[in-house]
Structures are given as C-alpha cells and as structure tokens.
Write an enzyme that holds these catalytic residues in place. Structure first.
Site, PDB file in Angstrom:
ATOM      1  N   CYS A 145       0.822  -1.217   0.000  1.00 29.57           N
ATOM      2  CA  CYS A 145       0.000   0.000   0.000  1.00 29.57           C
ATOM      3  C   CYS A 145       0.850   1.258   0.000  1.00 29.57           C
ATOM      4  O   CYS A 145       0.882   2.002   0.987  1.00 29.57           O
ATOM      5  CB  CYS A 145      -0.934  -0.021   1.196  1.00 29.57           C
ATOM      6  SG  CYS A 145      -1.953  -1.483   1.132  1.00 29.57           S
ATOM      7  N   TYR A 177      21.463  -7.518  -3.308  1.00 32.63           N
ATOM      8  CA  TYR A 177      20.735  -6.438  -2.643  1.00 32.63           C
ATOM      9  C   TYR A 177      19.224  -6.519  -2.871  1.00 32.63           C
ATOM     10  O   TYR A 177      18.555  -5.493  -2.986  1.00 32.63           O
ATOM     11  CB  TYR A 177      21.288  -5.071  -3.082  1.00 32.63           C
ATOM     12  CG  TYR A 177      22.758  -4.918  -2.783  1.00 32.63           C
ATOM     13  CD1 TYR A 177      23.210  -4.880  -1.464  1.00 32.63           C
ATOM     14  CD2 TYR A 177      23.703  -4.842  -3.800  1.00 32.63           C
ATOM     15  CE1 TYR A 177      24.565  -4.755  -1.179  1.00 32.63           C
ATOM     16  CE2 TYR A 177      25.066  -4.727  -3.521  1.00 32.63           C
ATOM     17  CZ  TYR A 177      25.483  -4.683  -2.207  1.00 32.63           C
ATOM     18  OH  TYR A 177      26.819  -4.569  -1.935  1.00 32.63           O
TER      19      TYR A 177
HETATM   20  N1  LLP Z   1      32.943  -3.253   0.837  1.00 29.78           N
HETATM   21  C1  LLP Z   1      32.311  -2.286   1.519  1.00 29.78           C
HETATM   22  C2  LLP Z   1      33.016  -1.647   2.626  1.00 29.78           C
HETATM   23  C3  LLP Z   1      31.012  -1.904   1.173  1.00 29.78           C
HETATM   24  O1  LLP Z   1      30.410  -0.932   1.855  1.00 29.78           O
HETATM   25  C4  LLP Z   1      30.345  -2.542   0.096  1.00 29.78           C
HETATM   26  C5  LLP Z   1      28.983  -2.177  -0.288  1.00 29.78           C
HETATM   27  C6  LLP Z   1      31.032  -3.565  -0.594  1.00 29.78           C
HETATM   28  C7  LLP Z   1      32.336  -3.879  -0.205  1.00 29.78           C
HETATM   29  C8  LLP Z   1      30.428  -4.314  -1.738  1.00 29.78           C
HETATM   30  O2  LLP Z   1      30.136  -3.484  -2.805  1.00 29.78           O
HETATM   31  P1  LLP Z   1      29.626  -4.101  -4.191  1.00 29.78           P
HETATM   32  O3  LLP Z   1      30.748  -4.893  -4.779  1.00 29.78           O
HETATM   33  O4  LLP Z   1      28.447  -4.951  -3.898  1.00 29.78           O
HETATM   34  O5  LLP Z   1      29.267  -2.925  -4.998  1.00 29.78           O
HETATM   35  N2  LLP Z   1      22.095  -1.564  -1.569  1.00 29.78           N
HETATM   36  C9  LLP Z   1      22.777  -0.885  -2.646  1.00 29.78           C
HETATM   37  C10 LLP Z   1      24.261  -1.162  -2.607  1.00 29.78           C
HETATM   38  C11 LLP Z   1      24.916  -0.783  -1.308  1.00 29.78           C
HETATM   39  C12 LLP Z   1      26.388  -1.098  -1.250  1.00 29.78           C
HETATM   40  C13 LLP Z   1      26.921  -0.915   0.116  1.00 29.78           C
HETATM   41  N3  LLP Z   1      28.320  -1.261   0.291  1.00 29.78           N
HETATM   42  C14 LLP Z   1      22.136  -1.291  -3.968  1.00 29.78           C
HETATM   43  O6  LLP Z   1      21.191  -2.067  -3.952  1.00 29.78           O
HETATM   44  O7  LLP Z   1      22.540  -0.822  -5.025  1.00 29.78           O
END
Ligand code: LLP
Length: 425
Positions: free
Chosen positions: A353, A381
């Site tokens: 909603c 995510y």
């Molecule tokens: N290392 C650290 C310290 C991080 O904060 C993150 C992600 C990663 C590694 C991994 O990043 P990746 O390779 O997944 O880009 N919820 C958001 C993304 C948030 C990312 C947070 N930190 C989305 O759905 O796009």
C-alpha cells in the site's frame, strides 16, 4: 526481442520461447516452489568469481565476498567452498559466515559503527582484520582487545576522495561521505594505530562506491591509495596488505562495466609500475559476484487498465525488491514464456500500500493474469534487503546447480514472522 535483455546474465537463456536457468525452465520452479521466488544459478556465481580469479592469477590475493549483497547461507557456502573469504559488517553477518563454513581468519570486518560486543565476538573467533573507519573506533577496539588479552589486526579504511560516478546513495569515497578516514588525516591516524597497545597494523583499505561502471575511478583511487602506502611506510609503519574494496557494477540496463579480469589487468599494470606487485591484495566484491546470478519470479495477479497508465499488478513487491523504490533502480522484467499478441505499456507494481511500490515503469509487455515474469539481476541487494513490510512473508530461494535444484530458504510463514513477539497479558 527478449534476448537483448539477457547479455551479461550467463546461464539464463531463452530455450524455445521459455526462460531457463542452467537449462531448467523457470516456470517449473515457480510451479513447485510458488512465487515470489528467488532463483540463483551456482554456475553464474562461479563464473563471475572466475573473472576475478583470472585477474589475480599468480598474485598474492584474497577475494572476500561482501556478503551484504546476498547473505543467504546456501549462497555463502558456494563462495566459502570456492575458497573465498568474507567481508562482513555486523555480528549477524559474522555468525552467518561461520555457519556457512568460513575460516575465521578469512573474514574482514568493515563498517563505521562496530559495537564493543561485535568487536569482542570477532576477536574471540579470531577474524583476519578489522577495517577501521575512525580514530574513535581505533581507541575502542584497542581497549576491547586489551581487555580480551588480544591484539586486533587492523587496516584503516581511507577515503580517497574520488567520484565513482554512481548513485549518490551508494557512492562512498567522497569527502562528504560518512565512510573512511580522510586522505589528509590518514598518516596521523596510522601513527595513532601503531601506538595503541591492543592493535597490530596489517594493511590499508578503501571502497569508493557501488555499481561502478567506469574504470577511471578505480585507477585514480589506486593511485591515491598507493601514495598513502608510500607515505605510511616511509613513516615506519609497514602495510602488508592492500584491500581495494568492492563496487564493480553489473549490467542492469545495458550498462557495460569493465570485466573484472580486464580491470585488474589495468590496475596491476599501475601497481607493478609503482613497485607494489608482490604485495598481498584483497578485494570485497558483492554485487558483481551474485547480482546477475539471480532472478525473482513473480506472478501477474491483475491487469488494471487506467486513463493515464496501465498497471500490471504482480505478487512481488517493494518488500522483496526494494531497489526500485529506494534508488529508482532499473531491473529488466522478462516474461518467463514469450506471449503472443501485442505488447502494452505497463507500470509493473506490487501489492504493498504505497505508490512507491513499483518494480518497473513503462514496460512493454504482452501478459495476462496468471503469467510469470522474471525480474532480472535480482541476485544482489534484493533478498538481503527484503523486509516484512505489510506483514508480507519473505520469499523462498532456490539454488540451481546443473540438474539439481535446492531449496535454500523456505518461504516465511505468518508464524515465522510473529516468532519472538509477545502478546500483552
Ligand atoms: N565493501 C564495503 C566496505 C562496502 O560498503 C560494500 C557495499 C562492498 C564492499 C560491496 O560493494 P559491491 O561490490 O556490492 O558494490 N544496496 C545498494 C548497494 C549498497 C552497497 C553498500 N556497500 C544497492 O542495492 O545498489
């Protein structure tokens, strides 16, 4: 035609008009396990991992899967068995990593707000490194470690002040972000770390953001980090490892991020030229390992034509797929069986909603109620950010491995949701 939506999603293919994962029709899985249903391909995960492994061939390197992207135990097991370490950000993630068989020494602990209790537990199990994000955290960690009779291995997360050119909510390496120690303060913070009794400096790390699709931010950040390595080591503090974080993007909507092996080829050219080639390297990829290894299957409940918009109401919602509502993110939406007839423009929305409960705007679809849709690129995510909003149970998850289908998470029941709550007397 649908195939144009599929590049970058290996192991999800159209076979005779049917969307399949590793050759299995997704419709069969939806029938057996119900919808909404997350379906992951193990082969796709391992293929994404292999690109990093190729990039690091012949190097001293550890890939620590950033489990916030998808922390389901079955997914963690795939990466643990493939030799990955884990990047965690909470005690809950620590316990999950251990439950999935991670070696404690292969776990690194990131995040700006670790509690004393989390530090204590991580010290007791013997994790590999704390990625510390502030001077205040250094002091607390040293005190907790000293009280435990231990020395905490630490790395400082430095903020290179590089623009990753991504969504502001997921960009982390700029001065205005809450993350990391400012480049200018890094040396003095390292001096403090080296002087504290409960700490042992083991490295440096940075993470500039997420869903990065350009190479330059990485190359710039590497230069900035290597500058700091030189400065800190010149001050007599050795930095055995360099952790370069995660952030590499995936194809959601025709995005063309660099391939992990090619990117690391470029980075190592720079690293070698500056004489750091035999250092221990670590990375923390999340999305790029799992994002395109998963889809969310959802059933069309109702078609609702309107004066300004037509709505396609499906049984998945913002509680299952929060990225569109949170970041205006785009996920391709593909019919599981090709329909015949004329496609109509729809907003694909869930039952929650809120007007913010949308999954895709202005999608051309040829669908009827009862049809199945696959929301693509849903491996990262999505489930890990799912909630119980509107008291909706979280979806089930299956992992496909060749001909085998394993249920890795049961659909959450109303009783599961109420567990732990107490009625007033
Ligand atoms: N290392 C650290 C310290 C991080 O904060 C993150 C992600 C990663 C590694 C991994 O990043 P990746 O390779 O997944 O880009 N919820 C958001 C993304 C948030 C990312 C947070 N930190 C989305 O759905 O796009």
């Amino acid at each position: 035609m649908i195939p144009s939506l599929l590049p970058g999603r290996p192991h999800f293919d159209l076979v005779g008009g049917e969307l399949c994962v590793e050759g299995l029709p997704l419709a069969t899985l939806a029938r057996e396990y119900g919808t909404p249903l997350f379906v992951y391909s193990k082969a796709a995960m391992l293929e994404a991992l292999a690109a990093y492994q190729r990039g690091f061939a012949g190097r001293k390197a550890r890939i620590c899967y950033a489990m916030k992207a998808n922390s389901s135990l079955g997914v963690l097991q795939v990466f643990a068995r493939a030799g990955c370490g884990f990047d965690i950000v909470s005690e809950g993630e620590l316990e999950r990593a251990l439950a999935a068989g991670a070696a404690p020494g292969d776990i690194i602990f990131s995040g700006v707000g670790k509690t004393r209790a989390e530090m204590q537990r991580a010290l007791r199990v013997g994790i590999g490194c704390f990625n510390v994000e502030s001077e205040a955290e250094l002091e607390v960690l040293s005190a907790v470690a000293t009280a435990e009779g231990k020395t905490a291995p630490v790395s400082l997360r430095v903020n290179p002040n590089v623009d990753p050119k991504t969504h502001p909510y997921i960009s982390t390496g700029l001065k205005g972000n809450k993350f990391g120690v400012a480049h200018e303060r890094a040396l003095q913070t390292y001096r403090r770390a080296a002087a504290l009794p409960g700490l042992r400096v083991v490295g440096i790390d940075c993470h500039i953001g997420s869903q990065i699709t350009a190479e330059e931010p990485y190359l710039d950040a590497m230069d900035r980090v290597l500058d700091l390595v030189e400065a800190v080591e010149a001050a007599g503090i050795p930095l055995p490892h360099i952790d370069f974080g995660g952030g590499l993007g995936i194809n959601y909507n025709g995005d063309e991020p660099p391939k992990a092996d090619a990117l690391w080829g470029e980075l190592f050219a720079k690293i070698d030229a500056r004489g750091f080639g035999d250092r221990q390297f670590m990375i923390e990829p999340g999305r790029s390992l799992v994002g395109n290894a998963g889809v969310c299957l959802t059933e069309v409940l109702y078609l609702k034509p309107g004066e300004q918009k037509n709505f396609c109401i499906v049984d998945a919602a913002m509680n299952d797929l929060p990225r569109p509502a949170m970041y205006q993110a785009f996920h391709a939406i593909v019919p599981v069986r090709e329909g015949s007839g004329e496609a109509i423009r729809y907003d694909v929305v869930g039952p929650v909603c809120e007007s913010g409960d949308w999954i895709g705007h202005d999608r051309m679809l040829c669908v009827q109620s009862g049809d199945l849709l696959a929301v693509m690129s849903a491996g990262a995510y999505c489930m890990s950010m799912a909630s119980n909003y509107n008291s909706r149970g979280r979806a089930a998850e299956v992992l496909v491995d060749g001909g085998q289908v394993r249920l890795i998470r049961e659909r959450e029941s109303a009783a599961d949701q109420m567990r732990g709550e107490r009625l007033l007397p």
